[in-house]
Write a protein that holds these residues in place. Structure first.
Motif, PDB file in Angstrom:
ATOM      1  N   ILE A 142      60.975 142.140   0.783  1.00 24.34           N
ATOM      2  CA  ILE A 142      61.556 142.104   2.120  1.00 24.34           C
ATOM      3  C   ILE A 142      63.032 141.777   1.980  1.00 24.34           C
ATOM      4  O   ILE A 142      63.400 140.735   1.445  1.00 24.34           O
ATOM      5  CB  ILE A 142      60.870 141.034   3.003  1.00 24.34           C
ATOM      6  CG1 ILE A 142      59.389 141.342   3.143  1.00 24.34           C
ATOM      7  CG2 ILE A 142      61.539 140.967   4.365  1.00 24.34           C
ATOM      8  CD1 ILE A 142      58.615 140.264   3.854  1.00 24.34           C
ATOM      9  N   ASN A 143      63.882 142.692   2.425  1.00 23.66           N
ATOM     10  CA  ASN A 143      65.316 142.444   2.348  1.00 23.66           C
ATOM     11  C   ASN A 143      65.785 141.534   3.477  1.00 23.66           C
ATOM     12  O   ASN A 143      66.504 140.582   3.251  1.00 23.66           O
ATOM     13  CB  ASN A 143      66.094 143.755   2.377  1.00 23.66           C
ATOM     14  CG  ASN A 143      65.911 144.527   1.092  1.00 23.66           C
ATOM     15  OD1 ASN A 143      65.815 143.948   0.025  1.00 23.66           O
ATOM     16  ND2 ASN A 143      65.818 145.832   1.204  1.00 23.66           N
ATOM     17  N   ARG A 144      65.368 141.825   4.698  1.00 24.91           N
ATOM     18  CA  ARG A 144      65.803 141.024   5.842  1.00 24.91           C
ATOM     19  C   ARG A 144      64.605 140.808   6.761  1.00 24.91           C
ATOM     20  O   ARG A 144      63.964 141.752   7.179  1.00 24.91           O
ATOM     21  CB  ARG A 144      66.909 141.724   6.602  1.00 24.91           C
ATOM     22  CG  ARG A 144      67.390 140.931   7.809  1.00 24.91           C
ATOM     23  CD  ARG A 144      68.543 141.594   8.489  1.00 24.91           C
ATOM     24  NE  ARG A 144      69.676 141.523   7.571  1.00 24.91           N
ATOM     25  CZ  ARG A 144      70.808 142.180   7.746  1.00 24.91           C
ATOM     26  NH1 ARG A 144      70.974 142.953   8.778  1.00 24.91           N
ATOM     27  NH2 ARG A 144      71.786 142.066   6.872  1.00 24.91           N
ATOM     28  N   PHE A 145      64.344 139.556   7.090  1.00 21.96           N
ATOM     29  CA  PHE A 145      63.243 139.215   7.987  1.00 21.96           C
ATOM     30  C   PHE A 145      63.830 138.642   9.259  1.00 21.96           C
ATOM     31  O   PHE A 145      64.516 137.623   9.238  1.00 21.96           O
ATOM     32  CB  PHE A 145      62.308 138.201   7.324  1.00 21.96           C
ATOM     33  CG  PHE A 145      61.114 137.848   8.166  1.00 21.96           C
ATOM     34  CD1 PHE A 145      60.068 138.729   8.285  1.00 21.96           C
ATOM     35  CD2 PHE A 145      61.050 136.641   8.825  1.00 21.96           C
ATOM     36  CE1 PHE A 145      58.956 138.413   9.061  1.00 21.96           C
ATOM     37  CE2 PHE A 145      59.954 136.311   9.602  1.00 21.96           C
ATOM     38  CZ  PHE A 145      58.902 137.204   9.719  1.00 21.96           C
ATOM     39  N   ILE A 146      63.586 139.302  10.371  1.00 21.00           N
ATOM     40  CA  ILE A 146      64.076 138.842  11.671  1.00 21.00           C
ATOM     41  C   ILE A 146      62.867 138.533  12.532  1.00 21.00           C
ATOM     42  O   ILE A 146      62.005 139.385  12.732  1.00 21.00           O
ATOM     43  CB  ILE A 146      64.952 139.915  12.345  1.00 21.00           C
ATOM     44  CG1 ILE A 146      66.159 140.224  11.464  1.00 21.00           C
ATOM     45  CG2 ILE A 146      65.379 139.457  13.731  1.00 21.00           C
ATOM     46  CD1 ILE A 146      66.986 141.389  11.924  1.00 21.00           C
ATOM     47  N   GLU A 147      62.796 137.319  13.023  1.00 18.50           N
ATOM     48  CA  GLU A 147      61.686 136.913  13.867  1.00 18.50           C
ATOM     49  C   GLU A 147      62.245 136.520  15.236  1.00 18.50           C
ATOM     50  O   GLU A 147      62.717 135.396  15.427  1.00 18.50           O
ATOM     51  CB  GLU A 147      60.937 135.731  13.232  1.00 18.50           C
ATOM     52  CG  GLU A 147      59.684 135.408  13.959  1.00 18.50           C
ATOM     53  CD  GLU A 147      58.851 134.367  13.231  1.00 18.50           C
ATOM     54  OE1 GLU A 147      57.812 134.010  13.782  1.00 18.50           O
ATOM     55  OE2 GLU A 147      59.230 133.909  12.147  1.00 18.50           O
ATOM     56  N   PRO A 148      62.207 137.439  16.216  1.00 13.77           N
ATOM     57  CA  PRO A 148      62.826 137.150  17.512  1.00 13.77           C
ATOM     58  C   PRO A 148      62.106 136.062  18.309  1.00 13.77           C
ATOM     59  O   PRO A 148      62.739 135.365  19.081  1.00 13.77           O
ATOM     60  CB  PRO A 148      62.766 138.490  18.240  1.00 13.77           C
ATOM     61  CG  PRO A 148      61.681 139.238  17.583  1.00 13.77           C
ATOM     62  CD  PRO A 148      61.637 138.763  16.151  1.00 13.77           C
TER      63      PRO A 148
END
Length: 49
Positions: free
Chosen positions: A27-33
Motif C-alpha cells: 500500500i503506497n498511500r492509505f487514506i481513511e476519511p
C-alpha cells in the motif's frame, strides 16, 4: 497491534486481522476519511501517511 486511545462503540480493533487479510500486500498511500477511533489507520502498513 496498536490500539487507539479513543474507545467507542463500533471500534474495529478486534476486526483488524480480518480486515488486513483484504488489503493488498503493498500500500503506497492509505487514506481513511472516516477515521473514528483510528484503530485501522494505526495498524495499516503503508509508505505514505
Amino acid at each position: 497491534m496498536r490500539r487507539s486511545p479513543f474507545f467507542y462503540v463500533g471500534d474495529k480493533f478486534k476486526l483488524i486481522p480480518q480486515l488486513q487479510a483484504n488489503f493488498p500486500p503493498q500500500i503506497n498511500r492509505f487514506i481513511e476519511p472516516f477515521c473514528g477511533g483510528g484503530s485501522v489507520f494505526l495498524n495499516v502498513k503503508n509508505n505514505l501517511y
